[in-house]
Design a protein around this motif. Structure first.
Motif, PDB file in Angstrom:
ATOM      1  N   GLU A 161       0.747  -1.278  -0.004  1.00  0.00           N
ATOM      2  CA  GLU A 161       0.171   0.084   0.003  1.00  0.00           C
ATOM      3  C   GLU A 161       0.730   1.433  -0.078  1.00  0.00           C
ATOM      4  OE1 GLU A 161      -2.954  -0.025   3.187  1.00  0.00           O
ATOM      5  OE2 GLU A 161      -3.657  -1.870   2.154  1.00  0.00           O
ATOM      6  N   MET A 162       2.031   1.267   0.450  1.00  0.00           N
ATOM      7  CA  MET A 162       2.703   2.477   0.712  1.00  0.00           C
ATOM      8  C   MET A 162       3.451   2.734  -0.668  1.00  0.00           C
ATOM      9  SD  MET A 162       3.971   4.988   2.566  1.00  0.00           S
ATOM     10  CE  MET A 162       4.974   6.219   1.996  1.00  0.00           C
ATOM     11  N   VAL A 163       3.835   1.801  -1.377  1.00  0.00           N
ATOM     12  CA  VAL A 163       4.690   1.874  -2.707  1.00  0.00           C
ATOM     13  C   VAL A 163       3.341   2.316  -3.730  1.00  0.00           C
ATOM     14  CG1 VAL A 163       6.782   0.474  -2.394  1.00  0.00           C
ATOM     15  CG2 VAL A 163       4.606  -0.470  -3.368  1.00  0.00           C
ATOM     16  N   GLU A 164       2.241   1.849  -3.503  1.00  0.00           N
ATOM     17  CA  GLU A 164       1.125   2.348  -4.184  1.00  0.00           C
ATOM     18  C   GLU A 164       0.593   3.678  -4.087  1.00  0.00           C
ATOM     19  OE1 GLU A 164      -1.914  -0.846  -3.664  1.00  0.00           O
ATOM     20  OE2 GLU A 164      -0.933  -2.068  -4.986  1.00  0.00           O
ATOM     21  N   LEU A 165       0.873   4.050  -2.751  1.00  0.00           N
ATOM     22  CA  LEU A 165       0.474   5.595  -2.444  1.00  0.00           C
ATOM     23  C   LEU A 165       1.560   6.312  -3.247  1.00  0.00           C
ATOM     24  CD1 LEU A 165      -0.732   7.940  -0.600  1.00  0.00           C
ATOM     25  CD2 LEU A 165       1.205   7.316   0.992  1.00  0.00           C
ATOM     26  N   LEU A 166       2.936   5.941  -3.036  1.00  0.00           N
ATOM     27  CA  LEU A 166       3.931   6.889  -3.672  1.00  0.00           C
ATOM     28  C   LEU A 166       3.642   6.907  -5.372  1.00  0.00           C
ATOM     29  CD1 LEU A 166       7.211   5.303  -2.226  1.00  0.00           C
ATOM     30  CD2 LEU A 166       6.377   7.369  -2.035  1.00  0.00           C
ATOM     31  N   ARG A 167       3.142   5.742  -6.125  1.00  0.00           N
ATOM     32  CA  ARG A 167       2.874   5.777  -7.322  1.00  0.00           C
ATOM     33  C   ARG A 167       1.996   6.756  -7.703  1.00  0.00           C
ATOM     34  NH1 ARG A 167       0.416   0.780  -9.165  1.00  0.00           N
ATOM     35  NH2 ARG A 167      -1.466   1.682  -7.884  1.00  0.00           N
TER      36      ARG A 167
ATOM     37  N   PHE B 216       0.460   9.191  -5.979  1.00  0.00           N
ATOM     38  CA  PHE B 216       0.781  10.531  -5.561  1.00  0.00           C
ATOM     39  C   PHE B 216       1.915  11.298  -6.540  1.00  0.00           C
ATOM     40  CE2 PHE B 216       3.183  13.949  -3.263  1.00  0.00           C
ATOM     41  CZ  PHE B 216       2.240  14.801  -2.642  1.00  0.00           C
ATOM     42  N   MET B 217       2.761  10.581  -6.762  1.00  0.00           N
ATOM     43  CA  MET B 217       3.802  10.887  -7.997  1.00  0.00           C
ATOM     44  C   MET B 217       3.206  10.874  -9.525  1.00  0.00           C
ATOM     45  SD  MET B 217       6.929  11.808  -6.636  1.00  0.00           S
ATOM     46  CE  MET B 217       8.007  11.207  -5.513  1.00  0.00           C
ATOM     47  N   GLY B 218       2.063  10.025  -9.457  1.00  0.00           N
ATOM     48  CA  GLY B 218       1.376  10.285 -10.928  1.00  0.00           C
ATOM     49  C   GLY B 218       2.247   9.592 -11.911  1.00  0.00           C
ATOM     50  N   CYS B 219       3.412   9.026 -11.623  1.00  0.00           N
ATOM     51  CA  CYS B 219       4.283   8.205 -12.676  1.00  0.00           C
ATOM     52  C   CYS B 219       5.084   7.097 -12.122  1.00  0.00           C
ATOM     53  CB  CYS B 219       5.163   9.377 -13.221  1.00  0.00           C
ATOM     54  SG  CYS B 219       6.518   9.858 -11.733  1.00  0.00           S
ATOM     55  N   GLY B 220       5.795   6.449 -12.588  1.00  0.00           N
ATOM     56  CA  GLY B 220       6.215   5.270 -12.367  1.00  0.00           C
ATOM     57  C   GLY B 220       5.403   3.893 -12.334  1.00  0.00           C
ATOM     58  N   ARG B 221       5.911   2.857 -11.727  1.00  0.00           N
ATOM     59  CA  ARG B 221       5.272   1.687 -11.601  1.00  0.00           C
ATOM     60  C   ARG B 221       5.577   0.960 -10.327  1.00  0.00           C
ATOM     61  NH1 ARG B 221       7.065  -2.867 -15.273  1.00  0.00           N
ATOM     62  NH2 ARG B 221       9.370  -3.058 -15.095  1.00  0.00           N
ATOM     63  N   VAL B 222       4.678   0.049 -10.047  1.00  0.00           N
ATOM     64  CA  VAL B 222       5.015  -1.020  -8.893  1.00  0.00           C
ATOM     65  C   VAL B 222       5.327  -2.239  -9.350  1.00  0.00           C
ATOM     66  CG1 VAL B 222       3.999  -1.992  -6.906  1.00  0.00           C
ATOM     67  CG2 VAL B 222       3.348   0.416  -7.363  1.00  0.00           C
ATOM     68  N   MET B 223       6.415  -2.910  -8.656  1.00  0.00           N
ATOM     69  CA  MET B 223       6.687  -4.145  -9.324  1.00  0.00           C
ATOM     70  C   MET B 223       6.876  -5.202  -8.056  1.00  0.00           C
ATOM     71  SD  MET B 223       9.743  -3.393 -11.972  1.00  0.00           S
ATOM     72  CE  MET B 223      11.201  -3.450 -10.653  1.00  0.00           C
ATOM     73  N   TRP B 224       6.563  -6.442  -8.215  1.00  0.00           N
ATOM     74  CA  TRP B 224       6.582  -7.281  -7.266  1.00  0.00           C
ATOM     75  C   TRP B 224       7.765  -8.360  -7.672  1.00  0.00           C
ATOM     76  CZ3 TRP B 224       5.671 -12.714  -7.177  1.00  0.00           C
ATOM     77  CH2 TRP B 224       5.786 -13.252  -6.021  1.00  0.00           C
ATOM     78  N   ARG B 225       8.494  -9.025  -6.704  1.00  0.00           N
ATOM     79  CA  ARG B 225       9.458 -10.004  -6.777  1.00  0.00           C
ATOM     80  C   ARG B 225       9.292 -11.070  -5.773  1.00  0.00           C
ATOM     81  NH1 ARG B 225      13.332  -5.255  -7.544  1.00  0.00           N
ATOM     82  NH2 ARG B 225      13.399  -4.972  -9.929  1.00  0.00           N
TER      83      ARG B 225
END
Length: 152
Positions: free
Chosen positions: A47-53, A55-64
């Motif tokens: 949820e935190m990295v999704e909030l970053l994405r 809020f910034m309005g760019c980038g992507r979330v990756m899972w490893r």
């Protein structure tokens, strides 16, 4: 004042700036034009990295998947597009990243990024024939003007 999740945007931005000071990473490889801003966390903090994405309005979330049995899976917010780094990440960090060792790392990264953006990046330019806006292909000419000058 606009809000995000019920809080003023400036509060959220300051929180994110502090969070980046603790968890953020600035990657710089100017010799091959690779730059990135990333925040990597355990998968339970998705949820935190999704909030970053969001809020910034760019980038992507990756899972490893976890690298070792006793590690957690990893989720990462990453911005790699140069336009997003220069147009979104840099202005945000200039204003909200706290005075810290991470800010020193950011400032060194910023110098390399902006130098690459201004001088090192290969950009496609328009044809050198006056009035032609088509992208150059060879010898400063678009395909049409190149074939006119040099034949097929």
């Amino acid at each position: 004042m606009p809000t995000t999740t019920g809080r003023p945007v400036t509060e959220i931005a300051d929180y994110i700036g502090g969070f980046v000071a603790a968890e953020g990473t600035f990657v710089s490889r100017p010799w091959d034009g690779k730059f990135a801003f990333a925040v990597a966390l355990g998968a339970c903090d998705r949820e935190m990295v999704e909030l970053l994405r969001d809020f910034m309005g760019c980038g992507r979330v990756m899972w490893r998947r976890r690298r070792k049995g006793h590690y957690d899976d990893e989720v990462t917010f990453v911005v790699r597009k140069l336009r997003d780094l220069v147009g979104t990440v840099v202005p945000f960090m200039d204003e909200h990243l706290l005075t810290s060792y991470k800010r020193e790392q950011y400032l060194a990264w910023r110098v390399e990024l902006l130098d690459y953006w201004e001088h090192g990046m290969r950009r496609r330019r328009p044809c050198t024939v006056v009035g032609c806006e088509v992208i150059q292909r060879a010898k400063g000419l678009c395909r049409h003007h190149y074939y006119e000058a040099f034949g097929r």
